[in-house]
Design an enzyme around this catalytic site. Sequence first.
Site, mmCIF file in Angstrom:
data_model
loop_
_atom_site.group_PDB
_atom_site.id
_atom_site.type_symbol
_atom_site.label_atom_id
_atom_site.label_comp_id
_atom_site.label_asym_id
_atom_site.label_seq_id
_atom_site.Cartn_x
_atom_site.Cartn_y
_atom_site.Cartn_z
ATOM 1 N N GLU A 117 0.807 -1.227 0.000
ATOM 2 C CA GLU A 117 0.000 0.000 0.000
ATOM 3 C C GLU A 117 0.839 1.275 0.000
ATOM 4 O O GLU A 117 1.876 1.355 0.666
ATOM 5 C CB GLU A 117 -0.916 0.003 1.223
ATOM 6 C CG GLU A 117 -1.897 1.165 1.273
ATOM 7 C CD GLU A 117 -2.996 0.902 2.271
ATOM 8 O OE1 GLU A 117 -3.995 0.256 1.875
ATOM 9 O OE2 GLU A 117 -2.861 1.301 3.442
ATOM 10 N N LYS A 119 0.306 5.271 0.962
ATOM 11 C CA LYS A 119 -0.502 6.364 1.507
ATOM 12 C C LYS A 119 0.441 7.419 2.044
ATOM 13 O O LYS A 119 1.560 7.127 2.476
ATOM 14 C CB LYS A 119 -1.462 5.875 2.585
ATOM 15 C CG LYS A 119 -0.835 5.226 3.805
ATOM 16 C CD LYS A 119 -1.930 4.754 4.745
ATOM 17 C CE LYS A 119 -1.375 3.922 5.889
ATOM 18 N NZ LYS A 119 -2.440 3.377 6.743
ATOM 19 N N LYS A 179 -8.319 2.329 -2.632
ATOM 20 C CA LYS A 179 -8.705 2.216 -1.230
ATOM 21 C C LYS A 179 -9.318 3.549 -0.815
ATOM 22 O O LYS A 179 -8.652 4.578 -0.774
ATOM 23 C CB LYS A 179 -7.513 1.872 -0.346
ATOM 24 C CG LYS A 179 -7.927 1.467 1.067
ATOM 25 C CD LYS A 179 -6.754 0.931 1.857
ATOM 26 C CE LYS A 179 -7.201 0.439 3.219
ATOM 27 N NZ LYS A 179 -6.052 0.009 4.047
ATOM 28 N N GLU A 228 -14.257 -5.618 2.784
ATOM 29 C CA GLU A 228 -13.566 -5.635 4.079
ATOM 30 C C GLU A 228 -14.560 -5.576 5.233
ATOM 31 O O GLU A 228 -15.607 -4.933 5.147
ATOM 32 C CB GLU A 228 -12.629 -4.425 4.154
ATOM 33 C CG GLU A 228 -11.954 -4.232 5.513
ATOM 34 C CD GLU A 228 -11.286 -2.885 5.643
ATOM 35 O OE1 GLU A 228 -11.639 -2.128 6.577
ATOM 36 O OE2 GLU A 228 -10.414 -2.574 4.802
ATOM 37 N N ASN A 249 -10.074 -6.833 8.617
ATOM 38 C CA ASN A 249 -9.265 -5.778 9.218
ATOM 39 C C ASN A 249 -9.033 -6.113 10.689
ATOM 40 O O ASN A 249 -9.992 -6.224 11.461
ATOM 41 C CB ASN A 249 -9.968 -4.427 9.078
ATOM 42 C CG ASN A 249 -9.045 -3.268 9.384
ATOM 43 O OD1 ASN A 249 -8.023 -3.423 10.060
ATOM 44 N ND2 ASN A 249 -9.390 -2.084 8.904
ATOM 45 N N GLU A 279 -5.569 -7.815 6.983
ATOM 46 C CA GLU A 279 -5.256 -6.391 6.921
ATOM 47 C C GLU A 279 -4.934 -5.861 8.310
ATOM 48 O O GLU A 279 -5.634 -6.180 9.270
ATOM 49 C CB GLU A 279 -6.441 -5.603 6.346
ATOM 50 C CG GLU A 279 -6.929 -6.089 4.986
ATOM 51 C CD GLU A 279 -8.181 -5.360 4.539
ATOM 52 O OE1 GLU A 279 -8.494 -4.308 5.107
ATOM 53 O OE2 GLU A 279 -8.853 -5.857 3.626
ATOM 54 N N SER A 280 -3.900 -5.054 8.426
ATOM 55 C CA SER A 280 -3.484 -4.358 9.649
ATOM 56 C C SER A 280 -2.747 -5.288 10.615
ATOM 57 O O SER A 280 -3.071 -6.465 10.755
ATOM 58 C CB SER A 280 -4.672 -3.720 10.378
ATOM 59 O OG SER A 280 -5.320 -2.772 9.556
#
Length: 340
Positions: A117, A119, A179, A228, A249, A279-280
């Site tokens: 990702e 960001k 996203k 998600e 998540n 995720e995360s």
Amino acid sequence: MRPGSQWCLRGGGTSAISFTRRLGIGRFHDQSEVQREVGRRTQISAMRPVSSRLWLGILSGMPSILEKIVERKRKEVALQRERVPTAALEGRLAVAPPVRDFFAALAKPGDIRLIAEFKRKSPSAGEIRPGATVEEIVRGYAAAGAAALSVLTDAWDFGGSLVDLEAARIAVPLPVLRKEFIIDRYQVIEARAHGADAVLLIAECLDDCHLRSLYRDILDLGMTPLVELHDEENLLRVLDLGATLVGINNRNLKTMTTDLDHVLRLQERVPDDVVLVAESGIKTRADVERLEAAGISAMLVGESLLKQPDPGVAAATLLSRSMEGSFPKLSPMPDQGMTG
């Protein structure tokens, strides 16, 4: 024409147009102007960038972070639609680049697949990598063996834009996920018009009508929906869609705690034919090995990579691979006093 998400309760459509008319909004030149206009016209705390005060306020009975973001998104979409009407945006689809198969990139047998990702900032960390360009980061990810990319396009809290998404797609041949906090069909059309191959839907942000309609809108444009969820009660809603790419998540947005075991617990309820994305909370090779041992198909990692001196090398370390190809050396990252 099949009714889209604008026909769901509190969807885009008429309510969005009436909002812009009430504000008396004219035409805007770019996304940043829309963002500035939203902030200027609505001087209320719910419209400010998310702060640590707001994160703490979640615990004291204030509206959730997602509720505040969704309300802001409704206003942003209304303003963007005023600038570029839906019909004009749909006209751009004919010249959009061909769709790359995001699902196939993650569903291949073998080792766990990485969605890497990009960001620019986050509400909790602030600016993550000042001065970094999308191109240098995603080229490093591609050299590390990432299967796909995720690009944040939310400007208010994450500093992203559709320009970032376009730049990532041009820089490398990997499929790219938009996203974003998607609440309206307009955003789905916008994603494809700007070259997205997949679009994120967050179950906690959407009622059943919007979730189903937006899911279908994404498929109709040839893209892959990544659906998600965090809350266990949303898993059945997501599976009832027929979703074949599901993200869990591990971060609880109500408490801001992260638990890598969360995806492992919910995995037991996910059918074998669903490609599951963790995720995360994935920071080390040991974390990845735990996920691989459990049979998790893919993982989405961003902030922990971007905080490292070289995100491409960090991605290769997660995957236990050597870097492939040759890319420009990254400029040193300023010391932000943060750890991965």
